[in-house]
Design an enzyme around this catalytic site. Structure first.
Site, mmCIF file in Angstrom:
data_model
loop_
_atom_site.group_PDB
_atom_site.id
_atom_site.type_symbol
_atom_site.label_atom_id
_atom_site.label_comp_id
_atom_site.label_asym_id
_atom_site.label_seq_id
_atom_site.Cartn_x
_atom_site.Cartn_y
_atom_site.Cartn_z
ATOM 1 N N ARG A 179 -10.052 4.589 -4.230
ATOM 2 C CA ARG A 179 -9.917 5.535 -5.326
ATOM 3 C C ARG A 179 -8.438 5.865 -5.491
ATOM 4 O O ARG A 179 -7.629 5.656 -4.576
ATOM 5 C CB ARG A 179 -10.722 6.819 -5.062
ATOM 6 C CG ARG A 179 -10.298 7.585 -3.824
ATOM 7 C CD ARG A 179 -11.147 8.825 -3.611
ATOM 8 N NE ARG A 179 -10.986 9.773 -4.694
ATOM 9 C CZ ARG A 179 -10.017 10.691 -4.734
ATOM 10 N NH1 ARG A 179 -9.108 10.747 -3.777
ATOM 11 N NH2 ARG A 179 -9.937 11.547 -5.725
ATOM 12 N N ARG A 183 -5.052 13.757 -11.552
ATOM 13 C CA ARG A 183 -5.180 15.195 -11.759
ATOM 14 C C ARG A 183 -4.831 15.528 -13.204
ATOM 15 O O ARG A 183 -3.715 15.256 -13.653
ATOM 16 C CB ARG A 183 -4.242 15.958 -10.829
ATOM 17 C CG ARG A 183 -4.592 15.784 -9.366
ATOM 18 C CD ARG A 183 -3.641 16.570 -8.495
ATOM 19 N NE ARG A 183 -3.878 16.324 -7.085
ATOM 20 C CZ ARG A 183 -3.032 16.667 -6.116
ATOM 21 N NH1 ARG A 183 -1.902 17.270 -6.431
ATOM 22 N NH2 ARG A 183 -3.312 16.406 -4.862
ATOM 23 N N ARG A 275 2.083 -3.562 10.041
ATOM 24 C CA ARG A 275 3.307 -3.491 9.256
ATOM 25 C C ARG A 275 4.233 -2.517 9.976
ATOM 26 O O ARG A 275 3.775 -1.593 10.654
ATOM 27 C CB ARG A 275 3.026 -2.979 7.842
ATOM 28 C CG ARG A 275 2.197 -3.925 7.015
ATOM 29 C CD ARG A 275 2.939 -5.187 6.650
ATOM 30 N NE ARG A 275 4.004 -4.931 5.675
ATOM 31 C CZ ARG A 275 4.872 -5.851 5.269
ATOM 32 N NH1 ARG A 275 4.842 -7.076 5.776
ATOM 33 N NH2 ARG A 275 5.792 -5.555 4.363
ATOM 34 N N ARG A 306 11.271 3.671 -0.283
ATOM 35 C CA ARG A 306 11.560 5.055 -0.628
ATOM 36 C C ARG A 306 12.831 5.522 0.064
ATOM 37 O O ARG A 306 13.306 4.895 1.018
ATOM 38 C CB ARG A 306 10.389 5.975 -0.284
ATOM 39 C CG ARG A 306 10.006 6.031 1.183
ATOM 40 C CD ARG A 306 8.806 6.957 1.379
ATOM 41 N NE ARG A 306 8.448 7.086 2.789
ATOM 42 C CZ ARG A 306 7.540 7.934 3.264
ATOM 43 N NH1 ARG A 306 6.893 8.728 2.427
ATOM 44 N NH2 ARG A 306 7.263 8.004 4.551
ATOM 45 N N GLU A 331 13.894 3.315 3.503
ATOM 46 C CA GLU A 331 12.822 2.694 4.280
ATOM 47 C C GLU A 331 12.505 1.304 3.733
ATOM 48 O O GLU A 331 12.279 1.133 2.526
ATOM 49 C CB GLU A 331 11.562 3.561 4.244
ATOM 50 C CG GLU A 331 11.754 4.929 4.867
ATOM 51 C CD GLU A 331 10.446 5.694 5.002
ATOM 52 O OE1 GLU A 331 9.377 5.107 4.749
ATOM 53 O OE2 GLU A 331 10.506 6.886 5.344
ATOM 54 N N TYR A 379 -5.341 4.150 10.849
ATOM 55 C CA TYR A 379 -4.294 5.000 10.307
ATOM 56 C C TYR A 379 -4.745 6.454 10.369
ATOM 57 O O TYR A 379 -5.818 6.811 9.899
ATOM 58 C CB TYR A 379 -3.952 4.635 8.860
ATOM 59 C CG TYR A 379 -2.869 5.535 8.323
ATOM 60 C CD1 TYR A 379 -1.537 5.316 8.681
ATOM 61 C CD2 TYR A 379 -3.169 6.627 7.525
ATOM 62 C CE1 TYR A 379 -0.537 6.155 8.244
ATOM 63 C CE2 TYR A 379 -2.166 7.482 7.076
ATOM 64 C CZ TYR A 379 -0.864 7.238 7.438
ATOM 65 O OH TYR A 379 0.123 8.082 7.015
ATOM 66 N N ASP A 381 -3.482 10.621 9.830
ATOM 67 C CA ASP A 381 -2.533 11.685 9.554
ATOM 68 C C ASP A 381 -2.431 12.547 10.809
ATOM 69 O O ASP A 381 -3.250 12.449 11.725
ATOM 70 C CB ASP A 381 -2.990 12.536 8.369
ATOM 71 C CG ASP A 381 -2.731 11.843 7.040
ATOM 72 O OD1 ASP A 381 -1.735 11.105 6.941
ATOM 73 O OD2 ASP A 381 -3.534 12.025 6.104
#
Length: 396
Positions: A179, A183, A275, A306, A331, A379, A381
């Site tokens: 997804r 917004r 990666r 970035r 980066e 992964y 957070d």
């Protein structure tokens, strides 16, 4: 002989949180890390009075009040709100995709206008896919086009994603993008979570607080500690010393392992792919370089993904100009090779299947707790890592 309840391999957030919980419960822990400092990827260097996120930008966010209260009990967090922008060939767009993005992209001013434009482009993508004989998206490009349409995909997704993964979007599996956040409000806050911020004084303050009172050793490679299982299921290992003759043997009731799961098993099933990220960090002789902590460069021609301007994580208003210099990091995403720091699991079919095979081996290991993104090949957070470590300890 030193006796520990836990030998904890890795001082990132999983290892540090587990050690904190165990220490509070009266358990004796030894935390080791192969790097020369504690904290894993959240470690910060101090440069020109600025906390520099050495291993990439880390923004703490969660809707779990217990986790938020927990980290704030260690160190107070500031009010930083993540509002990145994307630079596409010199034009700037707000992220995540919101009414500001759509206004800049198409000149739309109302939610109805923006939604109509998105729906129009999504329908075009679906028709093109059907014309090609596909009932479902066959790759990431088709998936993204059917979710958001061509304009946003071409300018804000394609180049960035291909740099991030080192592969064309047509070669990446569709499931990577399940997804895309859209917004229909003028809100540049990247996260939907209730709480977000940065530790006041930097992430080192958080790690130091978590490991307060815990025995730690840096520059220590777990694979060189002669760690072996005893007949009763405990672990013996050598505590490194300045000379081989000074080495002491120690025992631990359990091992908490946060390194690469394939490395733990000697890569006997094969290597998992990652990666990694290379950073070019420089001090710039001006107080404000780009006006934002995070700017993504989404066109393929710019080699980096970035640019991070670190002072904006912790300095606001006049504070930015009280420090005459600033520090930025560019980066570069690249393919991981042994000897590099592994960052992101490669979630393709081959690696997911191999990771499942390693997880099956891990479940059979006695007196070993595997935790964190490397040990779970997942992964994470930061907040979920802390939640996972707390759950792992309470499961004891």
């Amino acid at each position: 002989m030193e006796k520990y309840d836990y030998l904890i391999v890795g001082s990132g957030l999983f290892g540090a949180t587990f050690a904190h919980m165990a220490h509070k419960a009266g358990k004796k822990c030894l935390v080791i890390d192969r790097r020369p400092q504690l904290g894993g990827n959240v470690y910060c260097d101090k440069v020109e009075g600025i906390n520099v996120h050495k291993y990439g930008a880390h923004i703490f966010h969660t809707s779990n009040k217990k986790v938020w209260d927990f980290v704030n009990s260690i160190v107070e967090f500031n009010r930083y709100t993540n509002s990145p922008v994307a630079n596409y060939k010199g034009k700037y767009y707000n992220l995540p995709f919101n009414m500001n993005t759509f206004n800049e992209m198409w000149g739309t001013t109302t939610p109805e206008q923006a939604q109509a434009k998105i729906d129009e482009q999504k329908a075009e993508a679906v028709e093109a896919m059907k014309a090609a004989g596909a009932a479902e998206p066959r790759n990431l490009e088709e998936q993204a086009l059917t979710l958001i349409g061509r304009d946003i995909y071409e300018k804000l997704i394609k180049g960035y994603t291909e740099k991030q993964w080192g592969r064309k979007c047509t070669e990446l599996p569709a499931f990577i993008i399940k997804r895309l956040p859209v917004r229909l409000v003028y809100d540049n806050n990247y996260f939907n979570d209730t709480y977000q911020g940065i530790p006041i004084g930097g992430y080192n303050k958080l790690v130091e607080g978590l490991l307060n009172g815990v025995e730690t050793m840096t520059g220590v490679d777990f694979l060189k500690m002669n760690c072996q299982r005893t007949k009763d299921g405990e672990w013996t290992f050598d505590i490194p010393a300045e000379s081989a003759t000074q080495k002491q043997q120690a025992t631990a009731r359990k091992l908490v392992y946060t390194g690469q799961i394939d490395e733990y098993f000697g890569f006997k099933l094969g290597h998992l792919n990652f990666r990694t990220v290379r950073f070019e960090t420089e001090v710039i002789d001006k107080p404000n370089y780009q006006g934002n902590a995070v700017v993504n460069y989404t066109d393929r021609e710019v080699p980096y993904t970035r640019v991070i301007e670190h002072k904006h994580f912790e300095m606001f208003g006049q504070q930015v100009y009280d420090y005459p210099k600033t520090v930025v990091s560019r980066e570069y995403s690249t393919e991981w090779k042994p000897g590099m720091e592994p960052y992101y699991p490669v979630n393709d079919e081959r690696n997911n299947a191999l990771a499942n095979d390693y997880r099956a081996l891990a479940e059979k290991e006695e007196n070993v707790i595997f935790g964190g993104r490397l040990a779970e090949y997942k992964y994470y957070d930061m907040a979920p890592v802390i939640e996972s470590a707390i759950r792992a300890f309470h499961a004891e």
